[in-house]
Design a protein around this motif. Structure first.
Motif, short mmCIF file in Angstrom:
data_model
loop_
_atom_site.label_atom_id
_atom_site.label_comp_id
_atom_site.label_asym_id
_atom_site.label_seq_id
_atom_site.Cartn_x
_atom_site.Cartn_y
_atom_site.Cartn_z
N LYS A 1 -5.28 28.07 -11.60
CA LYS A 1 -5.30 29.35 -12.31
C LYS A 1 -4.01 30.15 -12.14
O LYS A 1 -3.80 31.13 -12.84
N VAL A 2 -3.14 29.74 -11.24
CA VAL A 2 -1.83 30.38 -11.18
C VAL A 2 -0.92 29.79 -12.26
O VAL A 2 -0.34 30.49 -13.08
N GLY A 3 -0.85 28.48 -12.28
CA GLY A 3 0.01 27.82 -13.25
C GLY A 3 -0.63 27.67 -14.63
O GLY A 3 0.06 27.41 -15.61
N GLY A 4 -1.96 27.82 -14.70
CA GLY A 4 -2.66 27.62 -15.98
C GLY A 4 -2.72 26.17 -16.41
O GLY A 4 -2.75 25.86 -17.59
N ARG B 1 -12.34 31.86 -17.52
CA ARG B 1 -11.30 31.99 -16.47
C ARG B 1 -10.08 32.75 -16.97
O ARG B 1 -9.06 32.83 -16.30
N GLY B 2 -10.17 33.29 -18.19
CA GLY B 2 -9.08 34.11 -18.69
C GLY B 2 -7.91 33.33 -19.29
O GLY B 2 -6.78 33.80 -19.30
N PHE B 3 -8.20 32.12 -19.78
CA PHE B 3 -7.15 31.32 -20.39
C PHE B 3 -7.64 30.78 -21.74
O PHE B 3 -8.84 30.87 -22.05
N PRO C 1 -2.37 32.25 -20.89
CA PRO C 1 -3.36 33.26 -20.53
C PRO C 1 -4.02 33.84 -21.78
O PRO C 1 -3.38 33.93 -22.82
#
Lengths: 529, 529
Positions: A163-166, A186-188, A276
């Motif tokens: 979730k940092v790098g997507g 997850r917001g992506f 994102p």
């Protein structure tokens, strides 16, 4: 070895039903018949079967059951029905065997065996393609099964998400819509979205280099796919499943498998960069009086909306009329008037008030400068959906309208609509020329709608449409691929030297030609190498 | 045919001056000597020369003069000096012949001839690489010239620019900065930017898949290059120079030439998608107390600045101290304090006031939540440039500081800084471990600065740095390529099956191996295929 040659003259886009004037020759040990299969939409196509493929035996089936268990070996005719037909019912195969591996190792074992036994293979995902790329062909022998379908739909696990790098890593059989839902919480978002998302699978998306609605913003899969795992024809597993944005350690071979339609290997896992999810989405539906204004509006939108522009779609008035006529509950969001072109603009950003303000200023300027003759900004999600429905409903409306000749073209923007006008001039009034597409990507979906399939109409369209596109250095397949439909038309968009190299690479990776034969590359060229 | 084998044990990063403990064997017709060349920075490397290459004869030179005229055949030693050395003076060749074609046809004629004569070729652009990829090696025979440099710098014409689509088509020898200037006056930018822009050429950028400062926003060249023209080893010209965003007609072979460092063909023309120039650029320089905060800040920036984020660079305090010590006129923009990490954030958008407001809100939130301990927003272009100068000046500062061991790595973000800490623990105090890079892309530039090159230091760094990166599934070359420096280290980042396939593709496209030999792929593997 027996030699057989088949030549067809297909007279219509068929619905898996009949041929007229089919010609075939056979010299060998057995007679054969055609079971309502349609190999091409082309007026005249000569296909030469590869005589080195074996028929499937009971021993083969036993072997597959040993690898996959009974569950993974599908022979039931009902279950095979949908795997043998494309979703438009334009191409129909007759395979009697579908394998459903659950792991990369199973795919590897299957392919290794098929390669040794010279069994031809059709890799299949959601089977939502439009060019016959995932449908088996040449299964005409009544007593010999000739084609194995390998469906990766059971390989549908999400393996990891950073979730940092997507970065999402998943198996090839994951349905696109499921991935979209997974990321949403997850917001992506996925960097690609298309009408077939409810059925299409990420492995198939990658294998056909699917374009779709977000390409303008997030680019093609060649840019967003970070890594792949693929199995070669001989069973070798290529682990290229990196999760890094940057990796310059040798040739980036994953690109060979992006868009090669399963003809170089079967994609089994995918690593993909996901953007994102941004909270603010705005949609405007506009009218332009001429094509020149549409072009200028695009340039302005790129300049003024720059970083928030996420879609720039267009349809002409014939397309609008068709949707209004054939889709229930659809209405033109703009007051009745004669508009020649409609533009759908979507912006996606992180700040609702700024984005709306920005879009409104842009629209005001476009109105004042005369680029836009009318327009409306969606006031809520329902209205936004209704705007999208007009654009996304076009394929369905065309199917309902009768026969349809579909062309998916990339053409330099300045010339794009000239083709539509020239096509109208060539055809009688009963053939309705309908244009829409991803203007922001230079991608025209040209459709000729007619009451029924007719040789005379087809002869007016082809090869004219391909020759015209070729002269403008356009692409005869912007996003659908070549599949079976356009394999022998590759020369319209690719130089002979490039096609020769493609054939050499096919030969290198799949020397026996077992992977998706008769697709992508001209059959004559493949057999020469 | 004579067999020769050379094995080296290089003891330091040399400056083209000397070896210690060089070992070599020669069995053949002549003795040979080493003329101050440095082939690798590796403690122990065994290279096997390809004995099938011919030496250049007077007849060859006459033939080249017939094709190119006297102007295009450079034999003057002074003129060859810079072509024989990389810009860091780390690798030094001794080629006596550089060809400067002006057209694709001339490149084709040269390569066809070289291929027939088995003359080894080094393709060269601006020669700004960092891994010895564009420097000739193995020219040790005192009486035989063994390597032809083909420099495409004279092919520097801009061929077309489509201002609606933003598509630039140009020859490979165009200097990146010239393209940037050309586009600037037309309201567009190049999708890549790097420190070497004043010298590097677009053909070289493509051949090495250059990353640089804008990758976070605009993605890699695999996404932005729309088409290429390339010449194969046998002189075949591959016209893949499309200008379309979407073209799914067969395998997208241009990707083979992006990042293959001239070992599969010479790129002669490039078609590239250029983004519109946006008017608002804002830059912030921030401090974080720990690496975990840097990561969290990146995640927040992606989420909150989403569509306007265009750079997210980092340096640690050792890097900052180095710049302050060695670059004149540089000062830390943040008040003296102990900061462990510095972050440079750049936003690029279309609306000055909104972007600034957005960035300020983001920074305020980052300060309040404790992610950032201090920070400053550039108030004008001069201040913005001074912030960038800290980050971009690091390579120069390192060169001034003494000997430097440079590593360009991609590492999953969560683990990236662990490597820096472990490296510090391994090394004595006199070796200064300096970390900076493109955090937004997961790209760490790890540099070990020391008073002088020293075997003991190198033995502490390698192979540890590669093994560590490999264990984390990172890349041992994020953006610099493999060149000569890391050709034999490819296995740290690529699976054996993938490397085998690379070698097969090399063999297919360049059967005599004349293109940039000893680079990219392990020499043992190339000679096996």
């Amino acid at each position: 070895m027996e030699k057989w040659r088949t030549s067809y003259r297909l007279l219509k886009f068929c619905n898996g039903i009949s041929y007229r004037n089919s010609k075939y020759q056979f010299s060998g040990r057995d007679s054969w018949s055609i079971h309502g299969k349609c190999y091409s939409s082309v007026a005249s196509t000569v296909l030469q079967r590869n005589p080195s493929f074996s028929g499937i035996t009971f021993d083969d089936i036993s072997y597959f059951k040993k690898i996959l268990g009974d569950r993974g070996v599908v022979q039931d005719e009902m279950a095979l029905e949908s795997a043998n037909t494309d979703w438009m019912h334009k191409y129909r195969g007759n395979s009697k065997l579908m394998l459903q591996p659950r792991t990369t190792d199973e795919v590897s074992q299957i392919l290794k065996y098929c390669n040794t036994r010279s069994l031809a293979v059709v890799p299949q995902g959601g089977n939502t393609g439009l060019v016959g790329g995932s449908v088996p062909v040449f299964d005409e022998f009544p007593r010999i099964l000739l084609k194995v379908i390998i469906n990766v739909g059971s390989m549908n696990k999400i393996l990891s998400f950073d979730k940092v790098g997507g970065v999402l890593v998943c198996e090839a059989g994951c349905i696109l819509e499921n991935l979209i839902s997974f990321l949403d919480t997850r917001g992506f978002i996925m960097p690609l979205d298309l009408g077939a998302k409810g059925s299409c699978q990420i492995g198939g998306n990658v294998s056909t280099n699917a374009g779709g609605l977000r390409l303008l913003r997030y680019g093609s899969l060649h840019g967003t796919v970070l890594g792949l795992e693929a199995v070669l024809a001989n069973g070798t597993v290529l682990d290229m499943l990196g999760t890094l944005r940057k990796d310059n350690t040798g040739y980036d071979l994953k690109h060979l498998f992006i868009g090669s339609e399963g003809s170089l290997g079967i994609v089994t896992k995918v690593s993909i960069l996901t953007p994102p999810k941004l909270s603010s989405v705005n949609i405007a539906f506009l009218a332009c009086s001429d094509y020149s204004s549409c072009q200028k509006l695009l340039l302005e939108a790129k300049r003024k909306l720059g970083e928030i522009l996420s879609a720039f779609e267009f349809l002409d008035s014939d397309a609008m009329n068709l949707v209004l006529k054939h889709l229930d509950g659809v209405r033109n969001p703009l007051p009745p008037s004669i508009h020649n072109f409609y533009i759908l603009i979507e912006t996606t950003g992180s700040n609702e008030s700024f984005d709306k303000e920005n879009l409104e200023a842009f629209l005001l300027h476009a109105m004042e400068s005369g680029l836009v003759t009318d327009g409306v900004l969606a006031q809520d999600m329902n209205q936004a959906s209704s705007f999208w429905h007009i654009r996304e409903g076009l394929p369905e409306a065309l199917m309902k309208a009768g026969a349809v000749y579909k062309y998916d073209l990339s053409i330099p923007l300045e010339h794009m609509y000239e083709l539509v006008e020239e096509m109208r001039a060539r055809l009688d009034a009963e053939a309705n020329v309908v244009a829409y597409g991803h203007l922001g990507d230079g991608n025209l979906h040209l459709n000729i709608s007619a009451p029924k399939y007719d040789d005379k109409i087809l002869a007016q369209i082809e090869p004219f449409v391909y020759e015209w596109t070729s002269k403008k250095r356009g692409s005869i397949s912007a996003e659908h691929g070549l599949g079976l439909m356009k394999a022998n038309k590759i020369h319209y968009s690719k130089s002979p030297e490039t096609v020769d190299l493609m054939a050499s690479i096919k030969k290198l990776l799949d020397p026996n030609g077992i992977l998706n034969p008769y697709k992508v590359l001209p059959s004559t060229l493949v057999s020469q190498t």
